[in-house]
Design an enzyme around this catalytic site. Structure first.
Site, short mmCIF file in Angstrom:
data_model
loop_
_atom_site.label_atom_id
_atom_site.label_comp_id
_atom_site.label_asym_id
_atom_site.label_seq_id
_atom_site.Cartn_x
_atom_site.Cartn_y
_atom_site.Cartn_z
N HIS A 1 0.85 -1.19 0.00
CA HIS A 1 0.00 0.00 0.00
C HIS A 1 0.88 1.24 0.00
CE1 HIS A 1 -3.40 -2.54 1.89
NE2 HIS A 1 -3.66 -2.35 0.60
N GLU B 1 1.85 3.69 3.10
CA GLU B 1 2.39 3.14 4.34
C GLU B 1 3.91 3.18 4.32
OE1 GLU B 1 0.21 -0.58 4.61
OE2 GLU B 1 -1.69 0.49 4.43
N ARG C 1 -3.29 4.80 -1.89
CA ARG C 1 -3.17 3.44 -1.33
C ARG C 1 -2.92 2.37 -2.40
NH1 ARG C 1 -5.41 -0.03 2.74
NH2 ARG C 1 -6.62 -1.75 1.89
N HIS D 1 2.67 -3.81 6.71
CA HIS D 1 1.76 -2.69 6.46
C HIS D 1 1.85 -1.68 7.60
CE1 HIS D 1 -1.14 -4.80 3.54
NE2 HIS D 1 -0.24 -5.72 3.83
N GLU E 1 1.00 -4.95 11.01
CA GLU E 1 0.61 -3.55 10.88
C GLU E 1 1.48 -2.80 11.89
OE1 GLU E 1 -1.67 -2.06 8.94
OE2 GLU E 1 -2.91 -3.69 8.17
#
Lengths: 177, 384
Positions: free
Chosen positions: B158, B161, B216, B286, B360
Site C-alpha cells: 500500500h 504506508e 493506497r 503494512h 501492521e
C-alpha cells in the site's frame, strides 16, 4: 442489545495524556448506537475518576502567541509528507485533533473507525471578540473502507471556554487536491 | 563518495558522460538530468565510493579531465549532522535509514547493498508494474550445498504506508551489519534464506511521493483512464471479490477486474507459487494499527494450524513490547479488524505456506500513515 432502541456498550478505558505518557486517568463510559436512525450520533455518557490536569499555562502561551500575530495564521499539510510538525504548529495540530474528535463522534456508527490523517489546510479567521477561530480542511481516514475523506470544520477556542466546532461539512473527494 | 567537477569539451565527451549516467548509479548534482549536459558547461556529479575508481578510469580513458570537488561526501554530511554510529563497511556509506527515501534512492540502495555484500546478497528481477517499473527482490543467502527453507517478506503493498518500505530496508541493513558479529543471525542464515521485496507497489509509492501522499492502490487505469488503481491487497486469489471489497474503481478497496488482474500481484504470486514447497513463512508489512494478523480475513473459520500460528505471533508480540513498550494485538483479521478477501496473506496460507502474517506497524492513529521519521528507528528496532 436493547430491543427497539439499539446497541449499548459499556466501556472501561484509560485516558493517556498525549504530552505526558505517564499521566493517566481512568474513565467509564456508556455508548448507545441508535437503531434505525443512522443520521444521529451515538449517545455518550462518561465519568472521569480523577480530575484532568490543569493546562492553563500552556493554553495561555498559545493563546497569546496567536493573538499577537500580525497576520492571520495560515498553514498547510500538518504533518508534512514525512510526518514532521514544526513546534509552532503542534498546538494547531492538537486543536484539530480535539475538534476532529467531535466530527468523528457525530459521524460514527458501529461499522466505522475514523482517525484524523492529516490537516490539509488551516486558516485563522479574524474575530472581534476574544475567541480564536480557525477554518480547517482535514483528511479523515476511515479504516473499514480505507477511504480518505476531506472535511471542513470551523473551530472556536478560548483557554477558559474550551473547544467548539461551530460548523462542519464533508467535502467532495477532490476538494483537497 | 566523491563529487567530481567536469567541464566536457567535446560532444563525444558529453555523450560518454551521458552514457555513464545511464549505466551506473551516479548522482547528478548539476545539471539535474543527463540530457542537460552540454559542452563547456559545469558538471557536478556524485560518485558512490565503490564506483569512484571505475569512473575515474573511464574518464581517463576518454581523455576527460576532472577535478575532485568534494573528496569525502560523508565527512561533509557528518559535519552538518551528528551521526550516532560509525560507518560500517557492509552498509552503503551515507544511506540514512532513519529517513524516508523515494523510489529512485531505493533502487540505488539495492544495487549498493548487493555490491557491498556480494557474498550474501543477490538482487533478482521479479516483474514489472503496470507503469513498467521493474520490481526487484533481494535474496540474502549464505552459500551452502543444502537447499534451505525460505522466509519471504514484502513491504509497501500500500503506497501510503511509508514506514513499511523503511522497515524492509532497515531489516536488510541490520542482518548484514550484524551477520559477522551475531551468532544468532549466522545460525538463522545457515538454515534459512531470506527473500525481501522492499517495495511491492512501486507505482503507488512513487505517486504518494509526487502527487498524493495518502494514495493506497496501484496505478492501473480503468474506464478509459478516468479512474485509477486497484487495491493490491484485495487482488489475490483468496476468496477474491467476496467480502470487504468494492467493485467500483473509485473505491480505495477496489479489488480489480479479477483475481490477479494486476501485474504486480501476478509477479509476486507466480514467484511464490514456483517456490512454495520451500517457503516456510510469508510476511507482509503494512501500517498502521500495531497488529500481528493471522489468516483469514475472508472468513472467521480458523486455519488448520491456528493454534501454532497464534502462539508464534504472541511470542513475537511479547518480544516486541519488551523493547519500547509498544503493544501489538494478535489475532485473525476477520476477528480483530475487519473482513476482507483477496489479501496476499490469506492467499499465501491457502496455497500451503504454513506461517503467514500481516504486520501492521506503528502507530495507532496519532500520526497514522504520516509517521514522523524519528519513529523509524524505534519502530524498526522493536519489530526486528
Amino acid at each position: 442489545d436493547i430491543d427497539d432502541v439499539g446497541h449499548k456498550y459499556h466501556l472501561e478505558l484509560v485516558l493517556e495524556d498525549v504530552l505526558d505518557k505517564d499521566s493517566t486517568v481512568n474513565c467509564t463510559a456508556e455508548v448507545l448506537y441508535h437503531l434505525g436512525n443512522k443520521n444521529s450520533a451515538p449517545s455518550v455518557q462518561f465519568t472521569l475518576e480523577e480530575e484532568l490536569k490543569n493546562t492553563d499555562e500552556a493554553d495561555n502561551i498559545f493563546y497569546n502567541r496567536i493573538k499577537s500575530l500580525e497576520k492571520e495564521l495560515v498553514a498547510e499539510n500538518i504533518p508534512d509528507s514525512h510526518g514532521n510538525v514544526s513546534p509552532e504548529m503542534e498546538p494547531v495540530r492538537l486543536l484539530a485533533w480535539v475538534a476532529s474528535g467531535y466530527v468523528i463522534w457525530q459521524n460514527s456508527t458501529e461499522n466505522t473507525k475514523f482517525q484524523l490523517a492529516q490537516i490539509k489546510h488551516v486558516k485563522q479567521v479574524k474575530r472581534s471578540d476574544e475567541y480564536l477561530e480557525f477554518d480547517y480542511t482535514i483528511l479523515l481516514h476511515e479504516m473499514v473502507s480505507q477511504e480518505i475523506i476531506p472535511w471542513q470544520m470551523t473551530v472556536l477556542w478560548h483557554p477558559q471556554h474550551g473547544v467548539q466546532v461551530t460548523q462542519d461539512s464533508r467535502q467532495p473527494k477532490h476538494a483537497s487536491e | 563518495d566523491q563529487v567530481l567537477h567536469i567541464v566536457p569539451e567535446t560532444f563525444q565527451q558529453v555523450q560518454h558522460l551521458q552514457h555513464l549516467c545511464s549505466t551506473l548509479p551516479l548522482d547528478l548534482w548539476k545539471p539535474l538530468l543527463p540530457e542537460d549536459i552540454w559542452a563547456g558547461e559545469d558538471l557536478h556529479i556524485r560518485v558512490p565510493a565503490s564506483l569512484v575508481q571505475e569512473v575515474k578510469d573511464s574518464l581517463d580513458e576518454h581523455m576527460i579531465s576532472y577535478k575532485v570537488l568534494i573528496p569525502d561526501v560523508q565527512e561533509l554530511v557528518d559535519q552538518s549532522m551528528p551521526r550516532e554510529r560509525s560507518s560500517h563497511r557492509q552498509v552503503p556509506e551515507g544511506y540514512v535509514y532513519t529517513q524516508y527515501h523515494p523510489m529512485e534512492e531505493i533502487y540505488q540502495w539495492m544495487i549498493q547493498i548487493q555490491k557491498s555484500n556480494s557474498e550474501l546478497v543477490t538482487q533478482h528481477y521479479l516483474g514489472k508494474t503496470i507503469e513498467n517499473q521493474t520490481m526487484y527482490y533481494l535474496q540474502i543467502s549464505q552459500p551452502s550445498d543444502k537447499t534451505k527453507k525460505i522466509i519471504w517478506m514484502d513491504c509497501g503493498i500500500h503506497a501510503r504506508e511509508w514506514i513499511s518500505p523503511a522497515f524492509c530496508q532497515w531489516f536488510v541493513k541490520e542482518i548484514l551489519q550484524n551477520y559477522k558479529s551475531d551468532p544468532k543471525i549466522q545460525r538463522f542464515l545457515q538454515n534459512l534464506d531470506l527473500y525481501i521485496l522492499p517495495v511491492l507497489n512501486i507505482d503507488g509509492y512513487m505517486y504518494s511521493w509526487e502527487k498524493d501522499r495518502l494514495w493506497r492502490k496501484n496505478r492501473s487505469p480503468h474506464k478509459n483512464g478516468t479512474c485509477y488503481g486497484t487495491d493490491l491487497n484485495r487482488n489475490f486469489n483468496s476468496s477474491w471479490g467476496s467480502v470487504g471489497v468494492s467493485y467500483n474503481c473509485s473505491s480505495a478497496i477496489f479489488c480489480g477486474s479479477g483475481p490477479e488482474s494486476e501485474p504486480e500481484t501476478r509477479a509476486v504470486a507466480e514467484f511464490i507459487k514456483s517456490k512454495k514447497s520451500d517457503i516456510l513463512c510469508y510476511l507482509t508489512i503494512h501500517s498502521y494499527g500495531q497488529y500481528i494478523l493471522t489468516p483469514y480475513g475472508s472468513t472467521t473459520k480458523p486455519p488448520s494450524n491456528s493454534e501454532e500460528l497464534i502462539h508464534v505471533a504472541e511470542k513475537a508480540a511479547a518480544a516486541l513490547i519488551g523493547k519500547y513498550g509498544t503493544s501489538y494485538k494478535v489475532g485473525s483479521t476477520s476477528l480483530i479488524l475487519y473482513n476482507n478477501s483477496g489479501s496476499s496473506r490469506d492467499w499465501a496460507h491457502m496455497i500451503g505456506i504454513p506461517f503467514s502474517y500481516t504486520f501492521e506497524l506503528r502507530d495507532k492513529g496519532t500520526y497514522g500513515f504520516v509517521l514522523p521519521p524519528d519513529q523509524i528507528q524505534p519502530t524498526c528496532e522493536e519489530t526486528m
